[in-house]
Design a protein around this motif. Structure first.
Motif, PDB file in Angstrom:
ATOM      1  N   SER A  41       1.492  -2.875 -36.478  1.00  0.00           N
ATOM      2  CA  SER A  41       2.419  -3.289 -37.533  1.00  0.00           C
ATOM      3  C   SER A  41       3.266  -4.420 -36.970  1.00  0.00           C
ATOM      4  O   SER A  41       3.461  -4.518 -35.746  1.00  0.00           O
ATOM      5  N   GLY A  42       3.791  -5.233 -37.856  1.00  0.00           N
ATOM      6  CA  GLY A  42       4.636  -6.321 -37.405  1.00  0.00           C
ATOM      7  C   GLY A  42       5.877  -5.838 -36.691  1.00  0.00           C
ATOM      8  O   GLY A  42       6.290  -6.412 -35.666  1.00  0.00           O
ATOM      9  N   TYR A  43       6.508  -4.783 -37.194  1.00  0.00           N
ATOM     10  CA  TYR A  43       7.756  -4.313 -36.588  1.00  0.00           C
ATOM     11  C   TYR A  43       7.542  -3.737 -35.193  1.00  0.00           C
ATOM     12  O   TYR A  43       8.503  -3.606 -34.426  1.00  0.00           O
ATOM     13  N   ARG A  44       6.288  -3.401 -34.839  1.00  0.00           N
ATOM     14  CA  ARG A  44       5.982  -2.965 -33.479  1.00  0.00           C
ATOM     15  C   ARG A  44       5.561  -4.133 -32.591  1.00  0.00           C
ATOM     16  O   ARG A  44       5.139  -3.920 -31.451  1.00  0.00           O
ATOM     17  N   GLY A  45       5.683  -5.357 -33.105  1.00  0.00           N
ATOM     18  CA  GLY A  45       5.406  -6.532 -32.288  1.00  0.00           C
ATOM     19  C   GLY A  45       3.956  -6.936 -32.216  1.00  0.00           C
ATOM     20  O   GLY A  45       3.580  -7.726 -31.327  1.00  0.00           O
ATOM     21  N   HIS A  46       3.136  -6.462 -33.136  1.00  0.00           N
ATOM     22  CA  HIS A  46       1.731  -6.868 -33.096  1.00  0.00           C
ATOM     23  C   HIS A  46       1.622  -8.360 -33.411  1.00  0.00           C
ATOM     24  O   HIS A  46       2.263  -8.856 -34.336  1.00  0.00           O
ATOM     25  N   THR A  94      -2.641  -4.334 -43.992  1.00  0.00           N
ATOM     26  CA  THR A  94      -1.864  -5.253 -44.829  1.00  0.00           C
ATOM     27  C   THR A  94      -1.953  -4.859 -46.303  1.00  0.00           C
ATOM     28  O   THR A  94      -0.955  -4.939 -47.040  1.00  0.00           O
ATOM     29  N   ALA A  95      -3.138  -4.420 -46.755  1.00  0.00           N
ATOM     30  CA  ALA A  95      -3.266  -3.924 -48.128  1.00  0.00           C
ATOM     31  C   ALA A  95      -2.395  -2.686 -48.341  1.00  0.00           C
ATOM     32  O   ALA A  95      -1.734  -2.546 -49.387  1.00  0.00           O
ATOM     33  N   LEU A  96      -2.369  -1.794 -47.362  1.00  0.00           N
ATOM     34  CA  LEU A  96      -1.475  -0.625 -47.421  1.00  0.00           C
ATOM     35  C   LEU A  96      -0.026  -1.070 -47.522  1.00  0.00           C
ATOM     36  O   LEU A  96       0.753  -0.552 -48.344  1.00  0.00           O
ATOM     37  N   ASP A  97       0.353  -2.043 -46.720  1.00  0.00           N
ATOM     38  CA  ASP A  97       1.730  -2.535 -46.734  1.00  0.00           C
ATOM     39  C   ASP A  97       2.104  -3.083 -48.111  1.00  0.00           C
ATOM     40  O   ASP A  97       3.224  -2.882 -48.587  1.00  0.00           O
ATOM     41  N   ASP A  98       1.176  -3.755 -48.767  1.00  0.00           N
ATOM     42  CA  ASP A  98       1.446  -4.245 -50.118  1.00  0.00           C
ATOM     43  C   ASP A  98       1.732  -3.096 -51.075  1.00  0.00           C
ATOM     44  O   ASP A  98       2.616  -3.202 -51.938  1.00  0.00           O
ATOM     45  N   ARG A  99       1.011  -1.998 -50.965  1.00  0.00           N
ATOM     46  CA  ARG A  99       1.259  -0.836 -51.821  1.00  0.00           C
ATOM     47  C   ARG A  99       2.624  -0.229 -51.530  1.00  0.00           C
ATOM     48  O   ARG A  99       3.363   0.153 -52.456  1.00  0.00           O
ATOM     49  N   ILE A 100       2.965  -0.119 -50.265  1.00  0.00           N
ATOM     50  CA  ILE A 100       4.280   0.414 -49.904  1.00  0.00           C
ATOM     51  C   ILE A 100       5.372  -0.489 -50.470  1.00  0.00           C
ATOM     52  O   ILE A 100       6.400  -0.012 -50.982  1.00  0.00           O
ATOM     53  N   GLY A 101       5.147  -1.790 -50.421  1.00  0.00           N
ATOM     54  CA  GLY A 101       6.113  -2.725 -50.992  1.00  0.00           C
ATOM     55  C   GLY A 101       6.316  -2.512 -52.474  1.00  0.00           C
ATOM     56  O   GLY A 101       7.449  -2.595 -52.983  1.00  0.00           O
ATOM     57  N   GLN A 102       5.229  -2.214 -53.207  1.00  0.00           N
ATOM     58  CA  GLN A 102       5.374  -1.939 -54.637  1.00  0.00           C
ATOM     59  C   GLN A 102       6.274  -0.733 -54.880  1.00  0.00           C
ATOM     60  O   GLN A 102       7.107  -0.731 -55.799  1.00  0.00           O
ATOM     61  N   ILE A 103       6.097   0.300 -54.084  1.00  0.00           N
ATOM     62  CA  ILE A 103       6.883   1.524 -54.267  1.00  0.00           C
ATOM     63  C   ILE A 103       8.344   1.281 -53.924  1.00  0.00           C
ATOM     64  O   ILE A 103       9.252   1.667 -54.679  1.00  0.00           O
ATOM     65  N   ILE A 104       8.603   0.629 -52.804  1.00  0.00           N
ATOM     66  CA  ILE A 104       9.994   0.370 -52.399  1.00  0.00           C
ATOM     67  C   ILE A 104      10.667  -0.580 -53.400  1.00  0.00           C
ATOM     68  O   ILE A 104      11.839  -0.394 -53.768  1.00  0.00           O
ATOM     69  N   ASP A 105       9.935  -1.581 -53.856  1.00  0.00           N
ATOM     70  CA  ASP A 105      10.503  -2.503 -54.847  1.00  0.00           C
ATOM     71  C   ASP A 105      10.910  -1.762 -56.119  1.00  0.00           C
ATOM     72  O   ASP A 105      11.965  -2.054 -56.706  1.00  0.00           O
ATOM     73  N   PRO A 132       5.017  -7.064 -43.831  1.00  0.00           N
ATOM     74  CA  PRO A 132       6.402  -7.424 -44.145  1.00  0.00           C
ATOM     75  C   PRO A 132       7.204  -6.291 -44.772  1.00  0.00           C
ATOM     76  O   PRO A 132       8.427  -6.201 -44.557  1.00  0.00           O
ATOM     77  N   ASN A 133       6.580  -5.427 -45.544  1.00  0.00           N
ATOM     78  CA  ASN A 133       7.331  -4.354 -46.193  1.00  0.00           C
ATOM     79  C   ASN A 133       7.693  -3.241 -45.216  1.00  0.00           C
ATOM     80  O   ASN A 133       8.815  -2.717 -45.252  1.00  0.00           O
ATOM     81  N   LEU A 134       6.778  -2.887 -44.318  1.00  0.00           N
ATOM     82  CA  LEU A 134       7.134  -1.933 -43.271  1.00  0.00           C
ATOM     83  C   LEU A 134       8.164  -2.533 -42.322  1.00  0.00           C
ATOM     84  O   LEU A 134       9.059  -1.826 -41.840  1.00  0.00           O
ATOM     85  N   ASP A 135       8.053  -3.822 -42.059  1.00  0.00           N
ATOM     86  CA  ASP A 135       9.045  -4.482 -41.205  1.00  0.00           C
ATOM     87  C   ASP A 135      10.433  -4.374 -41.832  1.00  0.00           C
ATOM     88  O   ASP A 135      11.425  -4.074 -41.140  1.00  0.00           O
ATOM     89  N   ALA A 136      10.521  -4.603 -43.139  1.00  0.00           N
ATOM     90  CA  ALA A 136      11.813  -4.515 -43.823  1.00  0.00           C
ATOM     91  C   ALA A 136      12.325  -3.083 -43.835  1.00  0.00           C
ATOM     92  O   ALA A 136      13.529  -2.839 -43.689  1.00  0.00           O
ATOM     93  N   LEU A 137      11.413  -2.117 -44.000  1.00  0.00           N
ATOM     94  CA  LEU A 137      11.827  -0.711 -43.980  1.00  0.00           C
ATOM     95  C   LEU A 137      12.376  -0.340 -42.609  1.00  0.00           C
ATOM     96  O   LEU A 137      13.419   0.332 -42.496  1.00  0.00           O
ATOM     97  N   ALA A 138      11.697  -0.782 -41.559  1.00  0.00           N
ATOM     98  CA  ALA A 138      12.182  -0.504 -40.201  1.00  0.00           C
ATOM     99  C   ALA A 138      13.539  -1.169 -39.961  1.00  0.00           C
ATOM    100  O   ALA A 138      14.418  -0.596 -39.303  1.00  0.00           O
ATOM    101  N   ALA A 139      13.746  -2.373 -40.509  1.00  0.00           N
ATOM    102  CA  ALA A 139      15.023  -3.067 -40.339  1.00  0.00           C
ATOM    103  C   ALA A 139      16.155  -2.365 -41.064  1.00  0.00           C
ATOM    104  O   ALA A 139      17.328  -2.540 -40.711  1.00  0.00           O
ATOM    105  N   SER A 140      15.805  -1.550 -42.050  1.00  0.00           N
ATOM    106  CA  SER A 140      16.834  -0.828 -42.803  1.00  0.00           C
ATOM    107  C   SER A 140      17.017   0.602 -42.315  1.00  0.00           C
ATOM    108  O   SER A 140      17.820   1.352 -42.882  1.00  0.00           O
ATOM    109  N   GLY A 141      16.285   0.989 -41.268  1.00  0.00           N
ATOM    110  CA  GLY A 141      16.373   2.364 -40.784  1.00  0.00           C
ATOM    111  C   GLY A 141      16.080   2.456 -39.305  1.00  0.00           C
ATOM    112  O   GLY A 141      16.356   1.531 -38.539  1.00  0.00           O
ATOM    113  N   THR A 142      15.494   3.580 -38.902  1.00  0.00           N
ATOM    114  CA  THR A 142      15.159   3.824 -37.498  1.00  0.00           C
ATOM    115  C   THR A 142      13.653   3.949 -37.357  1.00  0.00           C
ATOM    116  O   THR A 142      13.011   4.724 -38.075  1.00  0.00           O
TER     117      THR A 142
END
Length: 499
Positions: free
Chosen positions: A19-24, A273-284, A30-40
């Protein structure tokens, strides 16, 4: 609102570092990265058994897989076992399940007041098995495992109803599209409802689970050059621990080429990345409905994916890529943009969800709430535990992670020990080094405070038809060919039905 809402999103087979937030360097999330930036983000999180059903039964009950006899796939959960969904419903918090949770047989709701699934996993009947589970015997090779890799790449360009996701042409893209639509509709309904009534929603997505196929647009982001080739990726890999070499042979993947691996890795990245897009839809949608600030969000996966590391694919083993999971927790009053390095595991989800709802956890549960750590508090657990009793391994294994050390106890084989701080890729097994014998002994003793490894392995074998009426251990004495012949002659019953 006096009690926040709870949203749990669980993917399937997501490597903890991809994932991007793990430095890959390549995987775009981008959506998991934003979720990690808003939490732990918990950067040393583990599942408690690296295969779908046992892992999920563990995080739903707050017990180890062996506590609830969830040895492998197709084994039903006892309805008497309390899940966190039961507890929420009993406390007046309506809990809904959408998508994959992976209970087996007739019992599918897991205590959720409402549930909707696309693919229902059956259970063996009769169970316990009365014929040996072939997947654990000498000579077993599962042909579809190699086929998934050889057929990896671009998904067929058509829309399906999501029910044929294991087909190499389609994969689980449509499953996740449909389940995400269900989740969005659910959140729109909650946005129109009573804001003072807390709710809980579990969303079970299936990417990046094999088959390794993804729409062209996602594949093209990574193939052929925007990938990292896996380390120690030899097919065969003769340097593996004997139990793991047996596992590799069972996958039937000797002789894979770099191109086979490169194409499969690119497809897997695209699936994330396709999974991340789905997560983004839910968070949005949470945000559009004005629910985000009043909702705890947990993202995790049921286990990881080796993706060629050490010459292995899929899960089932105790290497980091397989037994590790991504885990993010965010919500009201929790730290933002923090990375917690303390080892935790999915058995902690049960007390965490109850803590989010203001409920106490029963004394017989194995985990600890993650909320104190997500608020910047100190670690209360000494170690994490995982185990495996299923396919590709003749015998059970058990893992203890304590501090920087990871110890794996292989029944009837030598153990392994890795210093993950010095050796994060687990290339240098220290178990036979005289300088580490005290650590090996300490971690084995710690393991035995949690489980009797030999007795537990024997229970699993009994339930999986691997112990004969006279006590014969078929994993020691039989091959797949022997069982096929035994069915022909009447020594063994036919394979149990799936119902």
């Amino acid at each position: 609102m006096t009690r926040p809402n709870i949203l749990v999103i669980c993917s399937d087979q997501h490597h903890p570092l991809m994932s991007g937030y793990r430095g890959h360097p390549y995987v775009e999330t981008p959506n998991l990265d934003a979720l990690a930036a808003s939490g732990t983000a918990f950067t040393n999180a583990y599942c408690n058994s690296p295969v779908c059903v046992p892992s999920r039964m563990s995080f739903m009950t707050g017990k180890y897989a062996s506590d609830v006899d969830s040895w492998f796939l197709y084994i039903p959960l006892d309805r008497a076992e309390t899940t966190w969904a039961h507890r929420l419903e009993s406390a007046g918090v309506p809990a809904t399940m959408l998508g994959k949770l992976d209970l087996c047989g007739d019992y599918q709701d897991a205590g959720f007041g409402e549930h909707k699934i696309i693919e229902r996993r059956p259970a063996w009947s009769p169970y316990p098995r009365r014929t040996p589970l072939l997947d654990r015997l000498d000579g077993y090779v599962r042909p579809d495992k190699r086929a998934h890799i050889m057929n990896s790449g671009v998904r067929a360009g058509l829309i399906t109803d999501g029910s044929d996701g294991h087909n190499d042409k389609y994969g689980f893209y449509d499953h996740d599209r449909i389940v995400t639509d269900w989740a969005v509709d659910y959140l729109r309904d909650k946005g129109r409802g009573d804001r003072d009534q807390p709710w809980a929603l579990y969303v079970g997505l299936l990417f990046p689970h094999w088959p390794y196929c993804v729409p062209q647009e996602y594949f093209d982001r990574y193939y052929p050059d925007n990938i990292e080739l896996p380390f120690d990726a030899s097919f065969p890999n003769e340097s593996l621990h004997p139990a793991l070499r047996h596992f590799q042979r069972g996958q039937g993947i000797d002789g894979l080429t770099e191109e086979d691996v490169r194409r499969t890795v690119a497809a897997y990245y695209g699936m994330i990345t396709a999974l991340d897009d789905r997560i983004g839809q839910i968070i949005d949608e949470l945000k559009v409905q004005g629910l985000y600030d009043d909702t705890y969000v947990i993202y995790t996966s049921d286990h990881g994916e080796s993706l060629g590391e050490h010459g292995l694919f899929y899960k089932q083993c105790s290497y980091e890529g397989s037994v590790g999971v991504p885990l993010i927790v965010r919500g009201p009053g929790l730290a933002m943009g923090e990375a917690c390095e303390e080892p935790v595991s999915l058995v902690d989800l049960y007390p965490t969800v109850l803590d989010m709802a203001g409920l106490e956890t029963e004394s017989d549960r194995r985990g600890h709430s993650l909320l104190p750590l997500a608020r910047g508090g100190e670690q209360v657990r000494e170690f994490v535990f995982s185990e495996f009793h299923g396919n590709f391994f003749k015998d059970s294994w058990y893992m203890i992670r304590k501090g920087d050390y990871k110890y794996t106890h292989y029944c009837n084989e030598r153990p392994s020990l890795y210093d993950l701080a010095a050796d994060p890729q687990e290339m240098n097994d220290l178990a036979a080094d005289p300088r580490y014998q005290e650590i090996v002994a300490e971690l084995e003793a710690l393991l035995r405070t949690q489980v009797d490894p030999e007795a537990t392995a024997l229970r699993a074998k009994h339930d999986l038809g691997l112990i004969g009426p006279d006590g014969e251990d078929y994993t020691r004495t039989l091959t797949v060919t022997d069982v096929h012949e035994g069915r022909r002659t009447g020594r063994f019953e036919p394979e149990p039905e799936l119902k």
